[in-house]
Write a protein that holds these residues in place. Sequence first.
Motif, PDB file in Angstrom:
ATOM      1  N   GLN A   1      21.853 -15.160   2.844  1.00  0.00           N
ATOM      2  CA  GLN A   1      21.032 -15.894   1.882  1.00  0.00           C
ATOM      3  C   GLN A   1      20.514 -17.198   2.488  1.00  0.00           C
ATOM      4  OE1 GLN A   1      23.964 -15.864  -1.476  1.00  0.00           O
ATOM      5  NE2 GLN A   1      22.205 -15.163  -2.659  1.00  0.00           N
ATOM      6  N   ARG A   2      21.362 -17.825   3.272  1.00  0.00           N
ATOM      7  CA  ARG A   2      20.954 -19.093   3.864  1.00  0.00           C
ATOM      8  C   ARG A   2      19.804 -18.893   4.846  1.00  0.00           C
ATOM      9  NH1 ARG A   2      22.724 -24.051   3.969  1.00  0.00           N
ATOM     10  NH2 ARG A   2      21.965 -25.394   5.616  1.00  0.00           N
ATOM     11  N   ARG A   3      19.903 -17.885   5.702  1.00  0.00           N
ATOM     12  CA  ARG A   3      18.846 -17.636   6.685  1.00  0.00           C
ATOM     13  C   ARG A   3      17.524 -17.350   5.977  1.00  0.00           C
ATOM     14  NH1 ARG A   3      17.719 -15.085  11.672  1.00  0.00           N
ATOM     15  NH2 ARG A   3      15.536 -15.610  12.073  1.00  0.00           N
TER      16      ARG A   3
ATOM     17  N   GLU B   1      16.439 -21.071  -5.250  1.00  0.00           N
ATOM     18  CA  GLU B   1      17.369 -20.203  -5.972  1.00  0.00           C
ATOM     19  C   GLU B   1      18.468 -19.679  -5.052  1.00  0.00           C
ATOM     20  OE1 GLU B   1      17.321 -16.145  -8.754  1.00  0.00           O
ATOM     21  OE2 GLU B   1      15.447 -16.972  -7.961  1.00  0.00           O
ATOM     22  N   LEU B   2      18.100 -19.307  -3.841  1.00  0.00           N
ATOM     23  CA  LEU B   2      19.100 -18.820  -2.891  1.00  0.00           C
ATOM     24  C   LEU B   2      20.061 -19.938  -2.493  1.00  0.00           C
ATOM     25  CD1 LEU B   2      16.856 -16.613  -0.573  1.00  0.00           C
ATOM     26  CD2 LEU B   2      18.537 -15.816  -2.234  1.00  0.00           C
TER      27      LEU B   2
ATOM     28  N   VAL C   1      26.278 -21.587  -0.664  1.00  0.00           N
ATOM     29  CA  VAL C   1      25.140 -21.375   0.241  1.00  0.00           C
ATOM     30  C   VAL C   1      24.520 -22.701   0.688  1.00  0.00           C
ATOM     31  CG1 VAL C   1      22.860 -20.336   0.520  1.00  0.00           C
ATOM     32  CG2 VAL C   1      24.652 -19.118  -0.740  1.00  0.00           C
ATOM     33  N   GLY C   2      24.069 -23.508  -0.240  1.00  0.00           N
ATOM     34  CA  GLY C   2      23.396 -24.751   0.118  1.00  0.00           C
ATOM     35  C   GLY C   2      24.063 -25.968  -0.475  1.00  0.00           C
TER      36      GLY C   2
ATOM     37  N   ALA D   1      16.361 -31.483  -1.933  1.00  0.00           N
ATOM     38  CA  ALA D   1      15.217 -31.634  -1.025  1.00  0.00           C
ATOM     39  C   ALA D   1      14.167 -30.559  -1.272  1.00  0.00           C
ATOM     40  CB  ALA D   1      15.697 -31.584   0.426  1.00  0.00           C
ATOM     41  N   VAL D   2      14.595 -29.332  -1.564  1.00  0.00           N
ATOM     42  CA  VAL D   2      13.634 -28.260  -1.823  1.00  0.00           C
ATOM     43  C   VAL D   2      12.915 -28.505  -3.151  1.00  0.00           C
ATOM     44  CG1 VAL D   2      13.346 -25.780  -2.199  1.00  0.00           C
ATOM     45  CG2 VAL D   2      14.916 -26.602  -0.446  1.00  0.00           C
TER      46      VAL D   2
END
Length: 356
Positions: free
Chosen positions: A125-127, A157-158, A164-165, A172-173
Amino acid sequence: MTTHDATDGRHTAEPRSRAELLDRAGDAFIDALGAIDAKDEPGLYGVVLADFARCRRSAGRLEEAAESLSEAADHLRDDPGTRDALVSALYDLSGVLQALGRTDGAVAVQLEVLETVRSYPKVSQRRLAEELVTTGDLLMEAGRPLDALELLYEGHELLSAEGVGARQEQSAVLVRCARAHRAAGQDEEALAALRKALAVVDPVEDAATCGLLLDEIAAVHRSAGRLQEAVEAGREAEGYLSEANGHLLAGALHHLGRTCELMGDAGAAGGYDDALAYYRRALALLRSEGDLGYCGVVLHDIGDVHQSQDRLEEAESAYEEAVELKKQDPQPRRDLVTTHRALGYVRQELAERREP
């Protein structure tokens, strides 16, 4: 010239330039390509051709690099076993096209990167989130904010999934999403994204980020003409940034000054005086930081306020200092011509008020 010492196997060489070494490296890659049958081993040929292209990129030969990377990608597409190498070559090609100013071409290549990564059977998911955000950023640069939004929100969302994040990455996103909304003329959606970003950040652990987000919220209100709301958000930002570095706080104070100046333009009592107070505080911080270019920007704004107040001698003095500081900045933040013209207008007005 290189000599060989047969007694200990060491090589000695005269110093060679960077350009010569890169040329010799390119020759070595060309020799490697000559030893590969491109039809029988398209993947290997593509990998080595991409190496050659990167060598050309290092030498500043971007047109050749772009051509070779594009050809390398063609070969790599013919070998399903070199998908990672294809992504790497495409990613480099996108960067070279950006450097050449071919943003649309870079977008097309980056979209292929994204779709290739999506096709990985076990992509993390991170990639995938990283590629979505990178592609969204490039779409913004290409002036396609609505297309960017779709990818940026998918990336967010990921990143928001547990483990994950980090919160700062999620925030930031969302800031990127807000800027895309603003570029698309969607101020309310931009505010919603910024408020969501603010809710993600810990105000104790990351006060500076809270301050910057509030400053962005103030900017949206300011551009929409909601000046009182902009002042309130800006003052809250100032509070969070009070312990931050001088540049961050100076930026917030400068923006507050701009909001108050607009209030003065609209006839609000004390608007210009408040603007000058904020501008002068920002200027003091920037002088202590040694940021001459930004000092010139703020001094220009001080000159504008004085001109609006019909204090033309003070406006002239501020513009004069702004010009001198901007001349010392190798990368001026605002066109120096603008300040020269403002200075000219003020001097002309002063002259016209003098008796012939």
